[in-house]
Enzyme design. Structure first.
Site, PDB file in Angstrom:
ATOM      1  N   GLN A  11      54.038  10.809  -5.157  1.00 28.61           N
ATOM      2  CA  GLN A  11      52.809  10.020  -5.196  1.00 28.61           C
ATOM      3  C   GLN A  11      52.596   9.384  -6.561  1.00 28.61           C
ATOM      4  OE1 GLN A  11      49.822  12.195  -3.195  1.00 28.61           O
ATOM      5  NE2 GLN A  11      48.215  10.697  -3.532  1.00 28.61           N
ATOM      6  N   SER A  91      57.703  16.480  -5.880  1.00 30.84           N
ATOM      7  CA  SER A  91      56.534  16.831  -5.080  1.00 30.84           C
ATOM      8  C   SER A  91      56.700  16.325  -3.640  1.00 30.84           C
ATOM      9  CB  SER A  91      55.264  16.276  -5.738  1.00 30.84           C
ATOM     10  OG  SER A  91      54.113  16.729  -5.070  1.00 30.84           O
ATOM     11  N   LEU A  92      55.894  15.351  -3.234  1.00 30.39           N
ATOM     12  CA  LEU A  92      56.021  14.747  -1.911  1.00 30.39           C
ATOM     13  C   LEU A  92      57.475  14.341  -1.615  1.00 30.39           C
ATOM     14  CD1 LEU A  92      55.146  12.807   0.526  1.00 30.39           C
ATOM     15  CD2 LEU A  92      54.905  11.102  -1.263  1.00 30.39           C
ATOM     16  N   ARG A 116      49.637  16.964   5.251  1.00 28.29           N
ATOM     17  CA  ARG A 116      49.631  17.526   3.900  1.00 28.29           C
ATOM     18  C   ARG A 116      48.663  16.739   3.005  1.00 28.29           C
ATOM     19  NH1 ARG A 116      52.695  16.290  -0.889  1.00 28.29           N
ATOM     20  NH2 ARG A 116      53.370  18.117  -2.085  1.00 28.29           N
ATOM     21  N   HIS A 200      49.093  20.819  -7.217  1.00 29.14           N
ATOM     22  CA  HIS A 200      50.047  21.772  -7.809  1.00 29.14           C
ATOM     23  C   HIS A 200      49.367  22.765  -8.762  1.00 29.14           C
ATOM     24  CE1 HIS A 200      53.476  19.879  -5.938  1.00 29.14           C
ATOM     25  NE2 HIS A 200      53.022  18.710  -6.351  1.00 29.14           N
ATOM     26  N   GLN A 249      55.014  25.202  -2.694  1.00 22.27           N
ATOM     27  CA  GLN A 249      55.059  23.971  -3.502  1.00 22.27           C
ATOM     28  C   GLN A 249      53.678  23.380  -3.737  1.00 22.27           C
ATOM     29  OE1 GLN A 249      55.048  20.159  -2.476  1.00 22.27           O
ATOM     30  NE2 GLN A 249      57.205  19.676  -2.799  1.00 22.27           N
TER      31      GLN A 249
END
Length: 313
Positions: A11, A91-92, A116, A200, A249
């Site tokens: 992102q 991440s994503l 998510r 996170h 995560q």
């Protein structure tokens, strides 16, 4: 054949117009985008091509848009005979990596990241949590400051991107106080990030609980090639382990620097950023200056990479 690693953006890399040149040039991309619109029940494609930017930037839209763009490009690379030896995502981007590794189907991954994104938005009151990039301090120096932040001032490490660039995440009050203390400790700069939540960090734990239920209903297969997980920076192929790590995560730091260091130890010939932007390519150069990198995001950059890939070693 050359040993390459794919990395997939997360992102923040989204941009109006993303994917359009690929959509107009490759039938397989158009087919995948059309299928995505049908699966989601709204035209993500229109949002990607035309915006508005504020709507595309919303977590629940940005995440599927970035994933769709990345996996469409990866599919074209596959058609061209390119085969990575390992993958990872920021991440994503880990979901794109799992599609590329054969662990998730494209449409399952799309629905997962849409959910998510919604859960991440809902996990913590809007405006009450935030993130900031800390430049010029080591991980140990930042951790030393963050030990004192808990409860209403909870702050955690969120992204370990490259030497001297680490992102912190937590309550708005906590991040503001920590930013002040980190500046006093010698940080070159502490930059507030334009995000909608404390991603996170431990404040995402409620989202991870809800996400675990949804994830348990999704088919996850063993990966065909290793995926280097954000949580551990280690290769994983087993479906059960992949599922556990995807849940963790959400509230754990992204260890991207360590992933890139691990790739270098595998003697990869190049690291290829598959998808929108060049953020990850920039991080590669800061971690391993001599590493060959490519950013593949449109027909020209794709052809440039394929020409190199097919050259005789």
């Amino acid at each position: 054949m050359k040993n390459i690693a794919y990395v997939f953006p997360g992102q923040g890399s989204q941009e109006v117009g993303m994917g359009q040149a690929m959509y107009e040039s490759y039938p397989s991309v158009k087919k995948l985008f059309d299928q995505a619109d049908e699966t989601l029940g709204y035209s993500l494609t229109t949002l990607m091509f035309e915006g508005p930017s504020e709507e595309l930037t919303k977590t629940e839209n940005a995440q599927p848009a970035l994933l769709l763009n990345s996996i469409a490009i990866q599919e074209v690379l596959q058609e061209e005979g390119v085969a990575p030896g390992m993958t990872a995502g920021h991440s994503l981007g880990e979901y794109s990596a799992l599609v590329a590794s054969g662990s998730l189907s494209p449409m399952d991954a799309l629905q997962l990241v849409h959910v998510r994104g919604k859960l991440m938005e809902e996990a913590y009151p809007t405006g009450k949590g935030t993130m900031a990039a800390v430049l010029g301090l080591s991980q140990e120096e930042i951790e030393e400051v963050l030990r004192n932040f808990d409860g209403e001032t909870a702050v955690d490490l969120a992204n370990i991107n490259c030497p001297g660039q680490i992102v912190i995440s937590g309550t708005k009050e906590g991040v503001e106080q920590a930013s002040q203390q980190l500046s006093e400790k010698g940080a070159k700069r502490v930059l507030p990030l334009n995000v909608s939540g404390p991603f996170h960090s431990r404040l995402m734990k409620s989202a991870s609980d809800d996400f675990a239920d949804y994830l348990s209903k999704t088919t996850i297969q063993d990966a065909d090639i290793p995926v280097y997980a954000n949580v551990t920076a280690s290769p994983v192929t087993e479906a059960e382990k992949i599922e556990t790590l995807l849940i963790e995560q959400l509230y754990s730091p992204v260890r991207f620097q360590q992933i890139l260091e691990a790739f270098a130890e595998e003697n990869v010939d190049a690291i290829v950023e598959v998808g929108q932007g060049k953020v990850l390519s920039g991080l590669v150069r800061k971690v391993k200056r001599r590493m060959k990198t490519f950013s593949v995001q449109d027909p020209d950059s794709l052809q440039s990479f394929i020409d190199w890939y097919k050259e005789e070693s």
